[in-house]
Design an enzyme around this catalytic site. Structure first.
Site, PDB file in Angstrom:
ATOM      1  N   GLY A   1      32.368  69.881  -7.125  1.00 11.98           N
ATOM      2  CA  GLY A   1      32.033  70.989  -6.239  1.00 11.98           C
ATOM      3  C   GLY A   1      30.552  71.262  -6.287  1.00 11.98           C
ATOM      4  O   GLY A   1      29.801  70.614  -7.030  1.00 11.98           O
TER       5      GLY A   1
ATOM      6  N   GLY B   1      27.518  74.605  -5.823  1.00  8.64           N
ATOM      7  CA  GLY B   1      27.287  76.035  -5.650  1.00  8.64           C
ATOM      8  C   GLY B   1      25.801  76.284  -5.617  1.00  8.64           C
ATOM      9  O   GLY B   1      25.000  75.345  -5.522  1.00  8.64           O
TER      10      GLY B   1
ATOM     11  N   VAL C   1      28.367  70.034  -9.363  1.00  5.52           N
ATOM     12  CA  VAL C   1      29.152  69.801 -10.580  1.00  5.52           C
ATOM     13  C   VAL C   1      29.881  68.476 -10.445  1.00  5.52           C
ATOM     14  O   VAL C   1      30.487  68.191  -9.415  1.00  5.52           O
ATOM     15  CB  VAL C   1      30.178  70.926 -10.789  1.00  5.52           C
ATOM     16  CG1 VAL C   1      30.877  70.751 -12.127  1.00  5.52           C
ATOM     17  CG2 VAL C   1      29.506  72.282 -10.744  1.00  5.52           C
TER      18      VAL C   1
ATOM     19  N   ASP D   1      27.774  86.231 -10.492  1.00  2.90           N
ATOM     20  CA  ASP D   1      28.388  85.398  -9.454  1.00  2.90           C
ATOM     21  C   ASP D   1      29.871  85.181  -9.743  1.00  2.90           C
ATOM     22  O   ASP D   1      30.381  84.069  -9.696  1.00  2.90           O
ATOM     23  CB  ASP D   1      27.647  84.066  -9.331  1.00  2.90           C
ATOM     24  CG  ASP D   1      27.965  83.357  -8.010  1.00  2.90           C
ATOM     25  OD1 ASP D   1      28.559  84.008  -7.118  1.00  2.90           O
ATOM     26  OD2 ASP D   1      27.628  82.176  -7.858  1.00  2.90           O
TER      27      ASP D   1
END
Ligand SMILES: *[C@@H]1O[C@H](CO)[C@@H](O)[C@H](O)[C@H]1NC(C)=O
Ligand SMILES: *[C@@H]1O[C@H](CO)[C@@H](O)[C@H](O)[C@H]1NC(C)=O
Ligand SMILES: *[C@@H]1O[C@H](CO)[C@@H](O)[C@H](O)[C@H]1NC(C)=O
Ligand SMILES: *[C@@H]1O[C@H](CO)[C@@H](O)[C@H](O)[C@H]1NC(C)=O
Ligand SMILES: *[C@@H]1O[C@H](CO)[C@@H](O)[C@H](O)[C@H]1NC(C)=O
Ligand SMILES: *[C@@H]1O[C@H](CO)[C@@H](O)[C@H](O)[C@H]1NC(C)=O
Ligand SMILES: *[C@@H]1O[C@H](CO)[C@@H](O)[C@H](O)[C@H]1NC(C)=O
Ligand SMILES: *[C@@H]1O[C@H](CO)[C@@H](O)[C@H](O)[C@H]1NC(C)=O
Length: 820
Positions: free
Chosen positions: A511, A513, A518, A629
């Site tokens: 993923g 962000g 990652v 977050d």
């Protein structure tokens, strides 16, 4: 009927009354003299079942002939005659026994809608009648007592106790349950269940059209389990073989509640029992129960592990996933299979054995094993526990072998068979031969090592640092403030990270962000890790970064993801975390297929765990860490579905230690950011409380904060939740896939706490310690939440077009540099 009675009108009137009261109310039989009309019902002698005309839904004007339970309030149809031929036109239908002893459903215009397929075509004669038994069986009987048709031989989607369902006749598929097309539509659907003809009739399958949807194991495993008990009643089911017929039947102990086996149009075979207290049908058991139960859903060689709390696909020993993001691609061998005498077999206990087996008769276990190991095309074998009944008298062979890919395996939590799967060469080799091969290699290695030593000594000390950074794992001993030796913190070499992530290949990406991407990787060839590659330009020096990471790595809590190490390479910084196979919460919460895998007790556990993790970050660790977050994609789930917060301390690592409360660098995700943070950049522990509140509402509702269009007429989830709470309708917020069986007071309390957390004023929001307390002590009274003031970034930020703010409506992080 004769002239004597006709002369006494009163008598005939009485007879008529008797006829009417018995004929319309409680007769259990249909004779040639009196057909059944809409409004009439036959009621079984005992009162359990009724037969008559029904309409499955109130709106529809389709009429069907069917059998249902007479004494329960819910219309539960167990058999339908004219399922594909409903009576729709306004005509007067009737079910009648004809003078030829046929059972026919026709109307006044002479159209025939259904005829019972009787066994004997000729020599029926007249005088037959049909009787509804108290087991729910409608039987057409000749006057001499011979039954020529029964509804139990012509079932639709339901099996009742004592019914004998003909699975096969002369080794051919004989009977088939076919589900309704949909709710309120009894016509023939796509879902059916029968014995599987390609398997020597050894297994039953639920089909979707012609494709297998769910496979029961070989017959013994599932079909003839006996002695299932539920609520103190016992049920036994099994296969019965008489001559060339194989039946399947089940019985329940006397005094049991109504029990039926239903093939539901959703593809599930359900055992249901009537609960007198709740006045509803309770599911005693069903199949398939999990996503990965469905036929071949774990791909070739993959198996569905039913011993896990949430069944997932796994690979046998010696195999690995082909694609960790798509289980249906199955598993492949870690080492290519070369057929040798030394091949050994891994034992997989308690398996529902795979499909597409060859059944080899007349073999002992040893003969079966020998047969498979000597033939290179044999991939696996099992000595399945087939029941003697299935095998025929005297044949005790149970040898099953597989030659192709193994499809549709399942690890059962209860008794099942051992499966033996062929692997590469045996680790235990012939020692003499092994030594012959290894000796020269060892000699070479020794020589090389000696050369390296000489070389290293020559190069001297100035090269020491370079050599060290090249080492695979280097342990860096750090000291804490008190000067004590503390944790050993590994620095991982860039080279190893490149190797572990296949040079940061997209297939390994888990993923991305606001902080970077990652990747999944494997270090040391054994440990699965998640590697976060920080985006460049964190503005922090190497030394500062290292100090921050070492501090963060000291945070240890069961609800925080473990930071295992880090890597610095030129201006690249990477963090190494433990890898959690269940990935993140959003993957379950917002996915229609996985939603129901997290039922309310698990969701509540997640809410509590996240609250405790944040509380630890805020006050129990020696650093006060504000996460900044928090969101569903940052909550990872371990094997037991316990939550672990990830990305904590990122703001610290990324921006350096910040003591000032206002920042010009806003890090967070739209929707989860508290108003004061999004608008003024002011953050405190209460900003995390706000994000937690949003997350809590998402967990309860299964709705995304960032997709407001899901909630009609409300600008966002918070306003929606508040309105429902205000109107006392909080149950409407609860995710429909967990609504059943969820303790309403607990859910309602959670929503209340969520609303307290998302209040506009930071001072009104509770500290996380208070949230944890409120979640744990269910009797503490809660304050009244204030009405939220709806804000959106667009409204709040008139200068939006002019600055560098990047907004994203999906669940990506927002990183904005604000020119204030
Ligand atoms: C059908 O009608 C009955 C009685 O009129 C009513 O109780 C039931 O709720 C209705 N069902 C549906 C699905 O409308
Ligand atoms: C269910 O309850 C009804 C009365 O409410 C009673 O007549 C019936 O016998 C009960 N059935 C069973 C199986 O307990
Ligand atoms: C059966 O297959 C059809 C078409 O492939 C599909 O639309 C449907 O959802 C399937 N049914 C079930 C219960 O999965
Ligand atoms: C009926 O349902 C109630 C409430 O769910 C449950 O407590 C009870 O055990 C059930 N009874 C039977 C016989 O299934
Ligand atoms: C997963 O793999 C199967 C089989 O290769 C393929 O049909 C399917 O489309 C894939 N699904 C996804 C989401 O990639
Ligand atoms: C079963 O196998 C044995 C040898 O393994 C053989 O002697 C016997 O005749 C076989 N029986 C049948 C029925 O094939
Ligand atoms: C190996 O097994 C396959 C499939 O059962 C069979 O067709 C083949 O003849 C066997 N080969 C030997 C050498 O037994
Ligand atoms: C076969 O299965 C039955 C139960 O289904 C079990 O009692 C029996 O021990 C099993 N036999 C073997 C040889 O595993």
């Amino acid at each position: 009927m004769d002239r004597r009675t006709a002369s006494i009108p009163v008598f005939i009137f009485l007879i008529l009354l008797l006829f009417l009261s018995s004929g319309c109310q409680s007769a259990d039989r249909l004779t040639q003299a009196k057909p059944l009309l809409p409004g009439d019902v036959l009621i079984s002698n005992g009162g359990d079942f009724a037969l008559g005309f029904f309409s499955p839904t109130n709106s529809s004007n389709s009429l069907y002939i069917g059998i249902w339970y007479h004494s329960i309030p819910e219309l539960t149809v167990v058999w339908v005659g004219n399922r594909d031929n409903p009576i729709t036109a306004p005509s007067t239908p009737k079910l009648a026994v004809t003078s030829n002893s046929e059972l026919v459903l026709s109307d006044s215009k002479g159209r025939t809608f259904w005829t019972a397929k009787t066994k004997i075509a000729t020599a029926r004669g007249a005088g037959a009648f049909a009787v509804l038994s108290n087991e729910g069986n409608f039987v057409l009987r000749l006057p001499r007592g011979m039954d020529i048709w029964q509804s139990f031989d012509d079932p639709t989607d339901t099996m009742l106790p004592t019914m004998r369902f003909l699975l096969s006749y002369k080794a051919q598929v004989a009977g088939r349950f076919v589900a309704w097309k949909g709710p309120g539509d009894p016509s023939t659907g796509d879902i059916s269940c029968s014995i599987d003809p390609t398997s020597n009739n050894l297994q039953a399958v639920i089909w979707n059209g012609t494709l297998p949807y769910f496979r029961y194991g070989v017959v013994n495993n599932d079909l003839s389990v006996s002695g299932v008990t539920y609520h103190g009643n016992s049920l036994s089911q099994g296969t019965v073989i008489t001559g060339d017929k194989m039946y399947w039947t089940f019985t329940v102990s006397p005094g049991s509640p109504y029990t039926r086996l239903l093939l539901h149009y959703t593809g599930k075979m359900r055992l249901l029992s009537w609960n007198n207290t709740t006045s509803s049908w309770a599911v005693v058991s069903e199949a398939p129960t999990a996503d990965c139960d469905r036929y071949a859903s774990c791909g070739p060689f993959g198996y569905c592990d039913h011993t896990e709390a949430i069944p997932t696909c796994r690979c046998p020993d010696g195999f690995e996933l082909v694609d960790s993001l798509n289980f249906s691609k199955g598993c492949r061998r870690k080492e290519a299979l070369r057929c040798r005498k030394g091949n050994h077999f891994t034992i997989m206990p308690n398996m529902k054995v795979p499909d597409k087996f060859l059944f080899i008769r007349n073999r002992s276990f040893d003969q079966c094993a020998a047969e498979c190991s000597r033939n290179c095309s044999c991939m696996a074998y099992a000595y399945a526990n087939l029941s003697a009944a299935t095998m025929g008298v005297g044949d005790t062979s149970r040898c099953l072998v597989w030659t192709g890919d193994l499809i549709d395996l399942e690890k059962a939590s209860s008794f099942a068979d051992n499966l033996y799967v062929r692997l590469g060469e045996s680790p235990v080799q012939n020692n003499g031969e092994l030594l012959k091969i290894l000796l020269p290699i060892i000699a070479c290695l020794l020589l090389l090592a000696f050369a390296a030593l000489v070389w290293k000594c020559k190069r001297g000390k100035q090269q020491k640092n370079k050599v060290q950074t090249k080492m695979m794992l280097e342990y860096f001993r750090s000291t804490d403030e008190a000067g004590n030796k503390s944790i050993e913190f590994p620095f991982v070499s860039f080279h190893d990270i490149v190797a572990a992530t296949d040079n940061f290949s997209d297939t390994n990406m888990l993923g991305k962000g606001g902080f970077g991407k990652v990747y999944k990787g494997m270090l040391d060839g054994t440990t699965d890790v998640a590697i976060k590659r920080l985006s460049k330009g964190s503005g922090q020096g190497t030394e500062e970064f290292r100090n921050e990471v070492v501090l963060i790595a000291k945070l240890q809590h069961k609800n925080l993801v473990k930071l295992l190490g880090c890597c610095i390479h030129e201006d690249e910084k990477m963090l190494v975390y433990e890898y959690l196979p269940n990935k993140s919460l959003d993957r379950f919460l917002f996915d229609s297929a996985r939603k129901s895998m997290v039922q309310w007790p698990t969701r509540f556990k997640i809410i509590q765990g996240v609250a405790r993790g944040i509380m630890y970050l805020h006050q129990d660790s020696r650093l006060t860490i504000i996460h900044r977050d928090l969101k569903a994609s940052n909550i990872l789930l371990d094997k037991e579905m316990s939550p672990k917060i990830s990305d904590f301390g990122m703001a610290r690592i990324f921006c350096g230690d910040q003591h000032q409360v206002n920042t010009n660098r806003i890090v967070g995700t739209y929707g989860y950011m508290s108003p004061e943070y999004a608008m003024e950049g002011a953050f405190s522990v209460k900003s995390d409380t706000y994000s937690f509140g949003v997350l809590l509402l998402e967990i309860v509702s299964g709705l995304k904060i960032s997709s407001p269009h899901l909630i009609l007429d409300f600008p966002n989830l918070i306003v929606y939740a508040w309105n429902l709470w205000k109107d006392g309708k909080t149950e409407d917020l609860v995710d429909p896939s967990v609504k059943e069986n969820c303790p309403f007071d607990e859910v309602s309390r959670c929503i209340h706490i969520g609303l307290l957390c998302v209040q506009d004023s930071p001072n009104s929001r509770p500290l996380m310690s208070a949230v944890v307390f409120m979640l744990e002590n269910k009797t503490t009274p809660l304050p009244i939440p204030m009405q939220p003031v709806y804000f959106s970034c667009r409204d709040a930020d008139p200068g939006r077009t002019g600055n560098s703010r990047v907004l994203s409506m999906n669940d990506m992080s927002l990183t904005a540099l604000e020119g204030r």
